[in-house]
Design a protein around this motif. Structure first.
Motif, PDB file in Angstrom:
ATOM      1  N   CYS A  29       0.773  -1.105  -0.011  1.00  0.00           N
ATOM      2  CA  CYS A  29       0.194   0.136  -0.268  1.00  0.00           C
ATOM      3  C   CYS A  29       0.952   1.184  -0.075  1.00  0.00           C
ATOM      4  CB  CYS A  29      -0.831   0.089   1.260  1.00  0.00           C
ATOM      5  SG  CYS A  29      -2.453   0.495   1.068  1.00  0.00           S
ATOM      6  N   LEU A  30       0.898   2.028  -1.146  1.00  0.00           N
ATOM      7  CA  LEU A  30       1.637   3.255  -1.075  1.00  0.00           C
ATOM      8  C   LEU A  30       0.993   4.374  -0.952  1.00  0.00           C
ATOM      9  CD1 LEU A  30       3.959   1.718  -4.154  1.00  0.00           C
ATOM     10  CD2 LEU A  30       4.495   1.764  -1.720  1.00  0.00           C
ATOM     11  N   PRO A  31       1.392   5.700  -0.421  1.00  0.00           N
ATOM     12  CA  PRO A  31       0.854   6.761  -0.470  1.00  0.00           C
ATOM     13  C   PRO A  31       1.573   7.514  -1.894  1.00  0.00           C
ATOM     14  CG  PRO A  31       2.757   6.687   0.932  1.00  0.00           C
ATOM     15  CD  PRO A  31       2.704   5.333   0.665  1.00  0.00           C
ATOM     16  N   VAL A  32       0.534   8.563  -2.194  1.00  0.00           N
ATOM     17  CA  VAL A  32       0.964   9.179  -3.531  1.00  0.00           C
ATOM     18  C   VAL A  32       1.208  10.633  -3.102  1.00  0.00           C
ATOM     19  CG1 VAL A  32       0.305   9.879  -5.867  1.00  0.00           C
ATOM     20  CG2 VAL A  32      -0.239   7.513  -4.897  1.00  0.00           C
ATOM     21  N   SER A 117      -6.083   6.627   1.214  1.00  0.00           N
ATOM     22  CA  SER A 117      -6.018   7.277   2.550  1.00  0.00           C
ATOM     23  C   SER A 117      -4.952   8.276   2.417  1.00  0.00           C
ATOM     24  CB  SER A 117      -6.387   6.428   3.561  1.00  0.00           C
ATOM     25  OG  SER A 117      -5.220   5.978   4.141  1.00  0.00           O
ATOM     26  N   ARG A 118      -3.988   8.114   1.759  1.00  0.00           N
ATOM     27  CA  ARG A 118      -2.730   9.076   1.844  1.00  0.00           C
ATOM     28  C   ARG A 118      -2.218   9.584   0.549  1.00  0.00           C
ATOM     29  NH1 ARG A 118       1.903   5.833   4.445  1.00  0.00           N
ATOM     30  NH2 ARG A 118       2.657   7.916   4.955  1.00  0.00           N
ATOM     31  N   ILE A 119      -3.150  10.334   0.073  1.00  0.00           N
ATOM     32  CA  ILE A 119      -2.981  11.064  -1.527  1.00  0.00           C
ATOM     33  C   ILE A 119      -2.692  12.544  -0.996  1.00  0.00           C
ATOM     34  CG2 ILE A 119      -3.721  11.618  -3.511  1.00  0.00           C
ATOM     35  CD1 ILE A 119      -5.415   9.360  -3.738  1.00  0.00           C
ATOM     36  N   TYR A 120      -1.617  13.184  -1.563  1.00  0.00           N
ATOM     37  CA  TYR A 120      -1.324  14.679  -1.132  1.00  0.00           C
ATOM     38  C   TYR A 120      -0.791  15.400  -2.283  1.00  0.00           C
ATOM     39  CZ  TYR A 120      -0.474  11.564   2.835  1.00  0.00           C
ATOM     40  OH  TYR A 120      -0.660  10.658   3.972  1.00  0.00           O
ATOM     41  N   ALA A 121      -0.885  16.502  -2.062  1.00  0.00           N
ATOM     42  CA  ALA A 121      -0.736  17.444  -3.355  1.00  0.00           C
ATOM     43  C   ALA A 121       0.553  18.696  -2.819  1.00  0.00           C
ATOM     44  CB  ALA A 121      -2.136  18.205  -3.778  1.00  0.00           C
ATOM     45  N   THR A 122       1.415  18.901  -3.438  1.00  0.00           N
ATOM     46  CA  THR A 122       2.433  19.965  -3.300  1.00  0.00           C
ATOM     47  C   THR A 122       2.522  20.668  -4.422  1.00  0.00           C
ATOM     48  OG1 THR A 122       4.241  18.576  -3.798  1.00  0.00           O
ATOM     49  CG2 THR A 122       3.365  18.221  -1.527  1.00  0.00           C
ATOM     50  N   VAL A 141     -10.730  13.413  -1.464  1.00  0.00           N
ATOM     51  CA  VAL A 141      -9.678  12.548  -2.104  1.00  0.00           C
ATOM     52  C   VAL A 141      -8.318  12.815  -1.444  1.00  0.00           C
ATOM     53  CG1 VAL A 141      -8.261  12.681  -4.466  1.00  0.00           C
ATOM     54  CG2 VAL A 141     -10.840  13.092  -4.027  1.00  0.00           C
ATOM     55  N   PHE A 142      -7.969  14.190  -1.154  1.00  0.00           N
ATOM     56  CA  PHE A 142      -6.519  14.522  -0.325  1.00  0.00           C
ATOM     57  C   PHE A 142      -6.699  14.562   1.094  1.00  0.00           C
ATOM     58  CE2 PHE A 142      -6.479  16.097  -4.929  1.00  0.00           C
ATOM     59  CZ  PHE A 142      -5.465  15.494  -5.379  1.00  0.00           C
ATOM     60  N   ALA A 143      -5.625  13.985   1.557  1.00  0.00           N
ATOM     61  CA  ALA A 143      -5.289  13.769   2.975  1.00  0.00           C
ATOM     62  C   ALA A 143      -4.637  15.109   3.701  1.00  0.00           C
ATOM     63  CB  ALA A 143      -4.481  12.637   3.484  1.00  0.00           C
ATOM     64  N   LEU A 280       3.210  16.193   5.630  1.00  0.00           N
ATOM     65  CA  LEU A 280       1.997  15.426   5.028  1.00  0.00           C
ATOM     66  C   LEU A 280       1.883  13.922   5.032  1.00  0.00           C
ATOM     67  CD1 LEU A 280       1.987  17.805   1.738  1.00  0.00           C
ATOM     68  CD2 LEU A 280       0.478  18.130   3.844  1.00  0.00           C
ATOM     69  N   THR A 281       2.817  13.390   4.847  1.00  0.00           N
ATOM     70  CA  THR A 281       2.794  11.899   4.711  1.00  0.00           C
ATOM     71  C   THR A 281       2.473  11.257   6.104  1.00  0.00           C
ATOM     72  OG1 THR A 281       5.197  11.694   4.541  1.00  0.00           O
ATOM     73  CG2 THR A 281       4.181  11.711   2.586  1.00  0.00           C
ATOM     74  N   LYS A 282       2.559  11.873   7.249  1.00  0.00           N
ATOM     75  CA  LYS A 282       2.243  11.222   8.369  1.00  0.00           C
ATOM     76  C   LYS A 282       0.777  11.344   8.590  1.00  0.00           C
ATOM     77  CE  LYS A 282       2.924  15.481  11.229  1.00  0.00           C
ATOM     78  NZ  LYS A 282       3.810  16.027  12.212  1.00  0.00           N
ATOM     79  N   ILE A 283      -0.077  12.160   7.872  1.00  0.00           N
ATOM     80  CA  ILE A 283      -1.554  12.330   7.792  1.00  0.00           C
ATOM     81  C   ILE A 283      -2.236  11.383   7.032  1.00  0.00           C
ATOM     82  CG2 ILE A 283      -3.295  14.101   7.637  1.00  0.00           C
ATOM     83  CD1 ILE A 283      -1.313  16.000   7.920  1.00  0.00           C
ATOM     84  N   GLN A 284      -3.275  10.852   7.659  1.00  0.00           N
ATOM     85  CA  GLN A 284      -4.255  10.006   6.743  1.00  0.00           C
ATOM     86  C   GLN A 284      -5.720  10.388   6.793  1.00  0.00           C
ATOM     87  OE1 GLN A 284      -3.048   5.886   8.881  1.00  0.00           O
ATOM     88  NE2 GLN A 284      -3.137   5.512   6.838  1.00  0.00           N
ATOM     89  N   ARG A 285      -6.315  10.277   5.742  1.00  0.00           N
ATOM     90  CA  ARG A 285      -7.708  10.969   5.708  1.00  0.00           C
ATOM     91  C   ARG A 285      -8.514  10.034   6.403  1.00  0.00           C
ATOM     92  NH1 ARG A 285     -11.150   9.512   1.807  1.00  0.00           N
ATOM     93  NH2 ARG A 285      -9.401   8.691   0.572  1.00  0.00           N
TER      94      ARG A 285
END
Length: 285
Positions: A29-32, A117-122, A141-143, A280-285
């Motif tokens: 399971c990979l975050p994006v 649950s771990r999709i982020y935008a920067t 969509v974005f956590a 960001l990546t320590k946060i889950q939706r």
């Protein structure tokens, strides 16, 4: 780590391109993390400046670097994300960049083990403002979202109501000569119709229902820069703002070649890529 691209896909009768990185040995399971370039820039240049793609292997993450639509090859500033400004060519041409990103997410879900649950935008500058727009319009969509030197569009803020809290991290220099840190525009600035840095942060803080409970910390000071960190709410740090006194319209911790009389100074003492990614990546939706 493997970098793939350019990949071309057709979305709403336009050919859209993107690059992405994968860990060689993928976990189930990979975050994006989406990484959006600034106006007049490109996905490849944003990779070079931020080096987000180099995090794929050690952190088991997919990073995605899309390209905005470029309307006039003779004018690089006609290549921008539709972040909601009326003066933006992509806005005027009704480019559905939000829809394109949602389609990209589906593309990755069909091919790789995406952790939804771990999709982020920067992003940087225009790409940052676009990332913040995604945080508003795609809350399911974005956590979390974040960016550098690209505040939120005023019109979006005035028309929007939060339905749930949205984590955010924002970084901006007070010496930005292209986008005013304080939100006050005159003819010397290239970009307008954006909130100030502080108003942008306050808007996201409001999604948590708390605007006063913050932690203030001066994290670094030398002859060139003073870096102040503000965290909201104080204990949880759901919204974080790094203000760089003396910093320019540049990516902190990126190549020093970014610096110029137009863009200002690069704060090498702050690693924007690491700070955004870690937050960001320590946060889950």
């Amino acid at each position: 780590m493997e970098v793939l691209g350019p990949v071309t896909m057709t979305f709403e009768e336009r050919n859209r391109t993107f690059y992405y990185s994968l860990p060689e040995h993928m976990e189930p399971c990979l975050p994006v993390v989406f990484c959006f370039h600034g106006a007049g820039s490109s996905a490849r240049h944003h990779m070079k400046v931020t080096a987000f793609h180099k995090l794929s292997e050690d952190h088991q993450v997919i990073t995605v670097f899309p390209d905005a639509v470029h309307f006039d090859p003779s004018d690089r500033m006609t290549k921008q994300w539709n972040e909601g400004r009326e003066k933006n060519t992509a806005f005027q041409r009704k480019v559905n960049d939000v829809g394109f990103v949602l389609e990209l997410i589906e593309w990755f879900k069909q091919r790789y083990p995406v952790d939804e649950s771990r999709i982020y935008a920067t992003g940087f500058s225009n790409g940052s403002a676009f990332s913040l727009r995604l945080g508003l319009e795609c809350q399911d969509v974005f956590a979390g979202v974040g960016g550098v030197s690209g505040p939120l569009v005023k019109d979006l803020a005035e028309k929007f109501q939060w339905s749930k809290p949205m984590p955010m991290l924002f970084i901006m220099g007070t010496g930005d000569k292209l986008v005013p840190y304080d939100g006050y525009y005159d003819s010397t600035y290239m970009i307008d119709q954006l909130l100030s840095a502080e108003k942008t942060v306050e808007f996201f803080v409001a999604s948590w229902g708390d605007s006063g409970n913050n932690h203030y910390e001066r994290v670094m000071e030398d002859e060139e820069f003073s870096i102040i960190k503000n965290s909201y709410p104080q204990e949880e740090e759901k919204v974080v703002f790094y203000s760089i006194e003396g910093g320019g319209h540049t990516w902190p911790g990126g190549p020093l070649s970014q610096a110029s009389s137009l863009t200002g100074k690069v704060a090498g003492q702050l690693d924007a890529t690491k700070i955004l990614f870690d937050h960001l990546t320590k946060i889950q939706r």
